[in-house]
Design a protein around this motif. Structure first.
Motif, short mmCIF file in Angstrom:
data_model
loop_
_atom_site.label_atom_id
_atom_site.label_comp_id
_atom_site.label_asym_id
_atom_site.label_seq_id
_atom_site.Cartn_x
_atom_site.Cartn_y
_atom_site.Cartn_z
N ARG A 1 0.80 -1.23 0.00
CA ARG A 1 0.00 0.00 0.00
C ARG A 1 0.83 1.27 0.00
NH1 ARG A 1 -5.68 -1.13 1.56
NH2 ARG A 1 -5.75 -3.34 1.82
N VAL A 2 1.93 1.25 -0.65
CA VAL A 2 2.71 2.46 -0.89
C VAL A 2 2.28 2.93 -2.27
CG1 VAL A 2 5.00 3.43 -1.23
CG2 VAL A 2 4.61 1.75 0.55
N TRP A 3 1.79 4.12 -2.36
CA TRP A 3 1.18 4.57 -3.61
C TRP A 3 2.19 5.02 -4.65
CZ3 TRP A 3 -2.55 1.94 -2.76
CH2 TRP A 3 -3.36 2.04 -1.66
N ASP A 4 3.33 5.53 -4.23
CA ASP A 4 4.26 6.07 -5.20
C ASP A 4 5.68 5.97 -4.67
OD1 ASP A 4 4.80 9.38 -6.59
OD2 ASP A 4 5.20 7.42 -7.42
N LEU A 5 6.55 5.38 -5.41
CA LEU A 5 7.96 5.27 -5.04
C LEU A 5 8.81 5.71 -6.21
CD1 LEU A 5 7.81 1.80 -3.37
CD2 LEU A 5 8.68 3.81 -2.25
N ARG A 6 9.79 6.54 -5.96
CA ARG A 6 10.69 6.98 -7.02
C ARG A 6 12.11 6.89 -6.51
NH1 ARG A 6 7.45 12.35 -7.98
NH2 ARG A 6 7.17 11.95 -5.79
N GLU A 7 12.98 6.29 -7.30
CA GLU A 7 14.38 6.21 -6.91
C GLU A 7 15.04 7.56 -7.14
OE1 GLU A 7 16.33 3.01 -8.86
OE2 GLU A 7 14.69 1.65 -8.41
N VAL A 8 15.94 7.92 -6.26
CA VAL A 8 16.60 9.22 -6.35
C VAL A 8 18.10 9.03 -6.34
CG1 VAL A 8 16.98 11.39 -5.17
CG2 VAL A 8 14.74 10.37 -5.18
N THR A 9 18.78 9.76 -7.16
CA THR A 9 20.23 9.73 -7.13
C THR A 9 20.77 11.06 -6.67
OG1 THR A 9 20.20 8.18 -8.96
CG2 THR A 9 22.28 9.19 -8.45
N SER A 10 20.54 12.13 -7.40
CA SER A 10 21.25 13.36 -7.09
C SER A 10 20.65 14.55 -7.81
CB SER A 10 22.71 13.18 -7.49
OG SER A 10 23.43 14.35 -7.26
N THR B 1 2.21 3.32 -9.21
CA THR B 1 2.37 2.29 -8.19
C THR B 1 2.54 0.92 -8.83
OG1 THR B 1 1.04 3.56 -6.62
CG2 THR B 1 1.26 1.20 -6.19
N LEU B 2 1.75 0.65 -9.85
CA LEU B 2 1.84 -0.66 -10.51
C LEU B 2 3.25 -0.92 -11.04
CD1 LEU B 2 0.49 -3.26 -11.45
CD2 LEU B 2 -0.19 -2.05 -13.54
N ILE C 1 -3.67 -4.90 -5.57
CA ILE C 1 -4.45 -4.06 -6.48
C ILE C 1 -5.89 -3.93 -5.99
CG2 ILE C 1 -5.44 -3.96 -8.82
CD1 ILE C 1 -2.74 -5.12 -9.83
N GLY C 2 -6.40 -4.99 -5.37
CA GLY C 2 -7.76 -4.96 -4.83
C GLY C 2 -7.99 -3.88 -3.79
N GLY C 3 -6.94 -3.39 -3.15
CA GLY C 3 -7.08 -2.35 -2.13
C GLY C 3 -6.70 -0.96 -2.60
N TRP C 4 -6.31 -0.83 -3.86
CA TRP C 4 -5.89 0.48 -4.36
C TRP C 4 -7.09 1.39 -4.59
CZ3 TRP C 4 -1.72 -1.10 -8.51
CH2 TRP C 4 -0.61 -1.65 -7.84
N PRO C 5 -6.92 2.69 -4.36
CA PRO C 5 -8.04 3.63 -4.49
C PRO C 5 -8.30 4.02 -5.96
CG PRO C 5 -6.08 4.81 -3.80
CD PRO C 5 -5.72 3.34 -3.85
N ILE C 6 -8.70 3.02 -6.75
CA ILE C 6 -9.04 3.22 -8.16
C ILE C 6 -10.35 2.47 -8.42
CG2 ILE C 6 -6.66 3.57 -8.95
CD1 ILE C 6 -6.55 0.62 -9.75
N SER C 7 -10.93 2.70 -9.57
CA SER C 7 -12.20 2.04 -9.90
C SER C 7 -12.01 0.54 -10.05
CB SER C 7 -12.79 2.63 -11.17
OG SER C 7 -12.06 2.19 -12.30
N ASN D 1 8.40 -3.61 -10.78
CA ASN D 1 9.85 -3.51 -10.70
C ASN D 1 10.36 -4.39 -9.56
OD1 ASN D 1 12.32 -2.13 -11.68
ND2 ASN D 1 12.37 -1.29 -9.62
N GLY D 2 9.67 -4.37 -8.44
CA GLY D 2 10.03 -5.24 -7.31
C GLY D 2 9.85 -6.70 -7.65
N LEU D 3 8.82 -7.03 -8.41
CA LEU D 3 8.59 -8.40 -8.85
C LEU D 3 9.76 -8.90 -9.69
CD1 LEU D 3 6.57 -10.85 -9.46
CD2 LEU D 3 6.00 -9.55 -11.52
N THR D 4 10.23 -8.07 -10.62
CA THR D 4 11.31 -8.50 -11.50
C THR D 4 12.62 -8.73 -10.75
OG1 THR D 4 11.93 -6.22 -12.06
CG2 THR D 4 10.33 -7.31 -13.50
N LYS D 5 12.76 -8.10 -9.59
CA LYS D 5 13.97 -8.29 -8.78
C LYS D 5 13.78 -9.42 -7.76
CE LYS D 5 18.05 -7.04 -7.24
NZ LYS D 5 19.16 -7.79 -7.68
N GLY D 6 12.56 -9.94 -7.64
CA GLY D 6 12.32 -11.07 -6.75
C GLY D 6 11.86 -10.70 -5.35
#
Length: 192
Positions: free
Chosen positions: A13-22, A148-149, A170-176, A154-159
């Protein structure tokens, strides 16, 4: 804001994650900046305290990737006094529980810069079939990379998760419900 490379995919249930470098330098020219993630979350669904526990339970702040420098330092940034108080409370609680006080810098949030495009959804980009199939759901490259998807895939592909778990989330996401069904059906067709 927390500094770590890949632990974020274990959060639900984290809605948005972005990797940051600099700040604008390339990955090879970080200067005094650090890699980190910014988490956009609903504290009514996922309390900040829970995020901190996951953070400190999934990395060793004493030794990050066998390297102790500014790029991979352990740091938690807070946006206001409330978050600062929660950070201090969780750190003291861990110490009282015998887990030791995390060797983590605590500092106020100032600025967040996105990593270079080639570092965004790095592992997912290794699956061209996934990107091709995801394009119809997202109108721009930016919405695709910030979704979010795509963060979860991305996490799935890394295992770090599995398709069954993502479909459940997805069933708990605030979308239709129509959007949920479209996402579930689409990701089942991707060649992993």
């Amino acid at each position: 804001m927390l500094c770590s490379d890949t632990w974020q995919v274990s959060l639900e249930r984290v809605w948005d994650l972005r990797e940051v470098t600099s700040a604008n330098p390339t990955y090879r020219q970080l200067g005094d900046h650090s890699e980190m993630v910014e988490i956009d979350f609903d504290p009514q669904i996922l309390p900040f305290e829970t995020i901190l526990h996951v953070f400190w339970n999934h990395h060793n702040p004493m030794n990050i990737n066998e390297y102790k420098g500014r790029q991979y330092r352990s740091i938690v940034l807070y946006r206001d006094d409330t978050q600062h108080d929660v950070i201090q409370k969780v750190m003291f609680k861990r110490e009282d529980q015998g887990k030791g006080k995390p060797d983590t810098e605590v500092a106020p949030y100032t600025t967040f810069y996105l990593a270079e495009d080639r570092h965004q959804k790095y592992y997912l980009k290794r699956y061209p079939d996934a990107l091709i199939k995801l394009w119809p759901l997202f109108p721009t490259p930016e919405t695709l990379m910030n979704a979010t998807l795509t963060a979860r895939l991305n996490g799935l592909t890394k295992g770090y998760t599995n398709l069954t778990q993502i479909i459940k989330e997805i069933g708990g996401w605030p979308i239709s419900e129509d959007d949920r069904n479209s996402m579930r059906n689409l990701i089942r067709t991707i060649k992993w």
